[in-house]
Scaffold this motif. Structure first.
Motif, short mmCIF file in Angstrom:
data_model
loop_
_atom_site.label_atom_id
_atom_site.label_comp_id
_atom_site.label_asym_id
_atom_site.label_seq_id
_atom_site.Cartn_x
_atom_site.Cartn_y
_atom_site.Cartn_z
N GLY A 115 -15.64 27.60 1.14
CA GLY A 115 -16.10 27.80 -0.22
C GLY A 115 -15.05 28.35 -1.16
N GLN A 116 -13.78 28.42 -0.72
CA GLN A 116 -12.75 29.01 -1.56
C GLN A 116 -11.53 28.09 -1.72
N ILE A 117 -10.88 28.22 -2.87
CA ILE A 117 -9.61 27.56 -3.13
C ILE A 117 -8.54 28.64 -3.00
N VAL A 118 -7.66 28.48 -2.03
CA VAL A 118 -6.71 29.53 -1.66
C VAL A 118 -5.35 29.29 -2.33
N THR A 119 -4.85 30.33 -2.97
CA THR A 119 -3.50 30.31 -3.55
C THR A 119 -2.58 31.12 -2.66
N MET A 120 -1.48 30.51 -2.20
CA MET A 120 -0.49 31.23 -1.42
C MET A 120 0.55 31.83 -2.37
N THR A 121 0.78 33.14 -2.27
CA THR A 121 1.70 33.80 -3.19
C THR A 121 3.16 33.58 -2.81
N TYR A 122 3.45 33.35 -1.53
CA TYR A 122 4.84 33.12 -1.14
C TYR A 122 5.31 31.81 -1.77
N PRO A 123 6.53 31.76 -2.34
CA PRO A 123 6.93 30.60 -3.16
C PRO A 123 7.05 29.27 -2.43
N GLN A 124 7.40 29.27 -1.14
CA GLN A 124 7.44 28.01 -0.41
C GLN A 124 6.68 28.15 0.90
N ILE A 125 5.79 27.22 1.16
CA ILE A 125 5.10 27.20 2.45
C ILE A 125 5.31 25.83 3.08
N TYR A 152 -14.45 22.07 -5.47
CA TYR A 152 -14.87 23.26 -6.19
C TYR A 152 -14.90 24.45 -5.23
N GLY A 153 -14.66 25.63 -5.76
CA GLY A 153 -14.73 26.84 -4.95
C GLY A 153 -14.31 28.05 -5.75
N GLU A 154 -14.35 29.20 -5.11
CA GLU A 154 -13.90 30.43 -5.74
C GLU A 154 -12.40 30.56 -5.55
N ILE A 155 -11.68 30.80 -6.62
CA ILE A 155 -10.23 30.94 -6.53
C ILE A 155 -9.89 32.31 -5.93
N CYS A 156 -8.96 32.33 -4.98
CA CYS A 156 -8.51 33.58 -4.38
C CYS A 156 -7.04 33.44 -4.02
N PHE A 157 -6.41 34.52 -3.57
CA PHE A 157 -5.00 34.43 -3.20
C PHE A 157 -4.73 35.20 -1.92
N ASN A 158 -3.72 34.71 -1.17
CA ASN A 158 -3.31 35.34 0.08
C ASN A 158 -1.84 35.72 -0.03
N ALA A 167 1.80 33.59 -12.16
CA ALA A 167 0.91 33.70 -13.32
C ALA A 167 -0.54 33.57 -12.89
N LEU A 168 -0.81 32.66 -11.96
CA LEU A 168 -2.19 32.46 -11.48
C LEU A 168 -2.71 33.71 -10.78
N VAL A 169 -1.90 34.27 -9.90
CA VAL A 169 -2.34 35.45 -9.16
C VAL A 169 -2.52 36.65 -10.09
N ARG A 170 -1.61 36.84 -11.04
CA ARG A 170 -1.78 37.93 -12.01
C ARG A 170 -3.08 37.78 -12.78
N HIS A 171 -3.42 36.55 -13.12
CA HIS A 171 -4.65 36.31 -13.88
C HIS A 171 -5.88 36.67 -13.04
N VAL A 172 -5.89 36.25 -11.79
CA VAL A 172 -7.02 36.57 -10.91
C VAL A 172 -7.09 38.07 -10.66
N ARG A 173 -5.94 38.69 -10.48
CA ARG A 173 -5.90 40.14 -10.25
C ARG A 173 -6.47 40.90 -11.45
N ASP A 174 -6.16 40.43 -12.65
CA ASP A 174 -6.60 41.12 -13.86
C ASP A 174 -8.05 40.81 -14.23
N HIS A 175 -8.46 39.58 -13.99
CA HIS A 175 -9.78 39.14 -14.47
C HIS A 175 -10.80 38.94 -13.34
#
Length: 457
Positions: free
Chosen positions: A65-75, A42-48, A132-140
């Motif tokens: 305490g955070q769940i990190v989303t990487m925006t670059y398509p392949q890491i 569990y954690g707060e969703i965020c993006f890098n 889609a995930l990052v757009r959702h976090v950015r908007d909400h």
């Protein structure tokens, strides 16, 4: 997963992956496959938004305490070199990516990213539409989330995430800080970096660093600039620090809600005016809190290696590395001093006003006198740096050590040494001259480069 998809994955590095899911507290649901450790976190969703530096992101203690989303398509495509890690182990709750490469190609890599995630017990999810995930976090805005390889039932996960603890109010610093003081010197600098980085300058400054979740590379930058570094726990009494007779005190980056880190900012209030102080990220917020300022939670924070920040003192724009979800409310430090703020008497709701006006406004703080706004984020007009004019102290919200990110802000480490030297012009450094300070890039004359840096400081 469909039968056709399973057939296509046979014989590839993606064969045999188990399903995994991500549920946000507002009911937004994503499914994919597990690419790290198994479990439920569990954690707060965020993006890098960084294009590289995924290991530095994974091991940055500020992500506790955070769940990190990487925006670059392949890491993961250049693998993992453990000497690039920012801490002994990852502190984040989980990782989300579009695609994680299991077959890296890089002469410095010793292990693949999926293997590193499993070894480090990091739950990770791939196959997600991260756009889609990052757009959702950015908007909400940022929100609680659960990431699971054990339960992919939407109804069950939604109930669990809504019952989980929020990030606000939690003191995550106490679990990532050092348990006791330690020394950091030139002998601890990563040997695998010597192909590109010059040797450290001779130690000339005795510095005590509050570890609120410090990245190793930030500490290494201080050492490279000539600091003999003693790292202390986050809540070390100011009296104990002053008894060490330091030339300066450094306040590190760190995770979570700054309001919950009273054990640090209450001590900073006792240090300001008695010794030169430099703060980065959470350290910046600790200085602000010690000055009586308000801190606000940003809608979705700043995380990445490409954020433009204007230095209001010089007019130069720095491309910066950032990782924070909270920020200083600049007007809360005090009323403007018109004579030092271009004649303006009223605070502006958008701090980009000062960037357009080419003015670095000054407030009258009831605790520590005049404080100048030195840096502004050009994306959203939030404050990124302050300098005290009546006591020796300054701080920035971003990460000047460039791990990961650009080197534009390296000059701030040089500025700290100049502050400890007692120079009033300590911040007046051309970033173009300092951007590559300390780099040798394979030069056989690395020692000469280090000597030049020391002389310029």
């Amino acid at each position: 997963m469909s039968e056709v998809s399973e057939q296509l994955l046979k014989g590839t590095t993606k064969e045999g992956q188990r399903p995994a899911a991500l549920m946000l507290e507002d009911g937004t649901f994503f499914t994919g496959t597990a690419c790290g450790a198994t479990g439920e976190v569990y954690g707060e969703i965020c993006f890098n938004t960084s294009l590289e530096g995924y290991l530095e992101v994974l091991t940055d203690p500020s992500y506790a305490g955070q769940i990190v989303t990487m925006t670059y398509p392949q890491i993961g495509n250049y693998g993992v070199n453990p000497e690039d890690a920012q801490a002994a182990r990852p502190a984040l709750s989980g990782l989300v990516a579009r695609d994680v490469c299991a077959c890296p190609s890089n002469w410095r890599s010793s292990v693949s990213l999926p293997d590193f995630l499993r070894q480090s017990n990091v739950v990770a999810l791939e196959g997600v539409d991260t756009r889609a995930l990052v757009r959702h976090v950015r908007d909400h805005g940022a929100m609680r989330a659960v990431l699971s390889t054990e339960d992919v039932n939407p109804e069950s996960l939604l109930a669990k995430v809504r019952a989980s603890a929020p990030l606000v109010g939690e003191n995550h610093v106490q679990r990532v800080s050092v348990p006791e003081k330690r020394q950091v010197g030139a002998e601890q600098l990563p040997k695998s970096h010597s192909f590109a980085v010059a040797p450290a300058a001779k130690a000339r400054y005795k510095v005590v660093a509050y570890d609120c979740g410090a990245k190793e590379s930030i500490l290494h930058n201080l050492v490279r600039c000539g600091c003999d570094l003693t790292v202390v726990p986050w809540n070390t009494p100011a009296e104990e620090v002053l008894a060490m007779q330091p030339d300066g005190v450094f306040l590190s980056n760190g995770p979570g809600d700054p309001e919950a880190v009273e054990g640090t900012y209450s001590q900073v209030e006792k240090l300001l005016g008695k010794v030169p102080v430099f703060g980065i990220c959470l350290g910046h917020q600790m200085i602000a809190k010690a000055s009586g300022a308000e801190i606000e939670k940003l809608k979705y924070g700043h995380r990445g290696g490409n954020h433009p920040v204007m230095n209001l003192r010089t007019g130069r724009v720095e491309i910066t590395a950032q990782n924070h979800g909270f920020g200083l409310v600049w007007p809360s430090l005090g009323p403007l001093v018109p004579a030092l703020s271009g004649g303006f008497r009223n605070h502006q709701p958008d701090l980009c006003f000062w960037a357009r006006s080419r003015k670095a406004p000054v407030v009258d703080n009831p605790r520590f006198g005049r404080i100048q706004l030195t840096h502004v984020n050009l994306n959203d007009g939030t404050p990124e740096g302050i300098a005290f004019l009546d006591v020796p102290a300054f701080s920035v919200q971003y990460h000047p050590e460039a791990s990961p990110g650009p080197t534009d802000a390296h000059y701030l480490f040089t500025a700290f040494t100049r502050l400890m030297d007692g120079r009033e012009d300590y911040l007046d450094i051309d970033i173009a001259d300092d951007r590559l300070a300390g780099w040798s890039f394979g030069s056989a004359d690395g020692a000469a480069v280090a000597g030049a840096v020391e002389g310029r400081a």
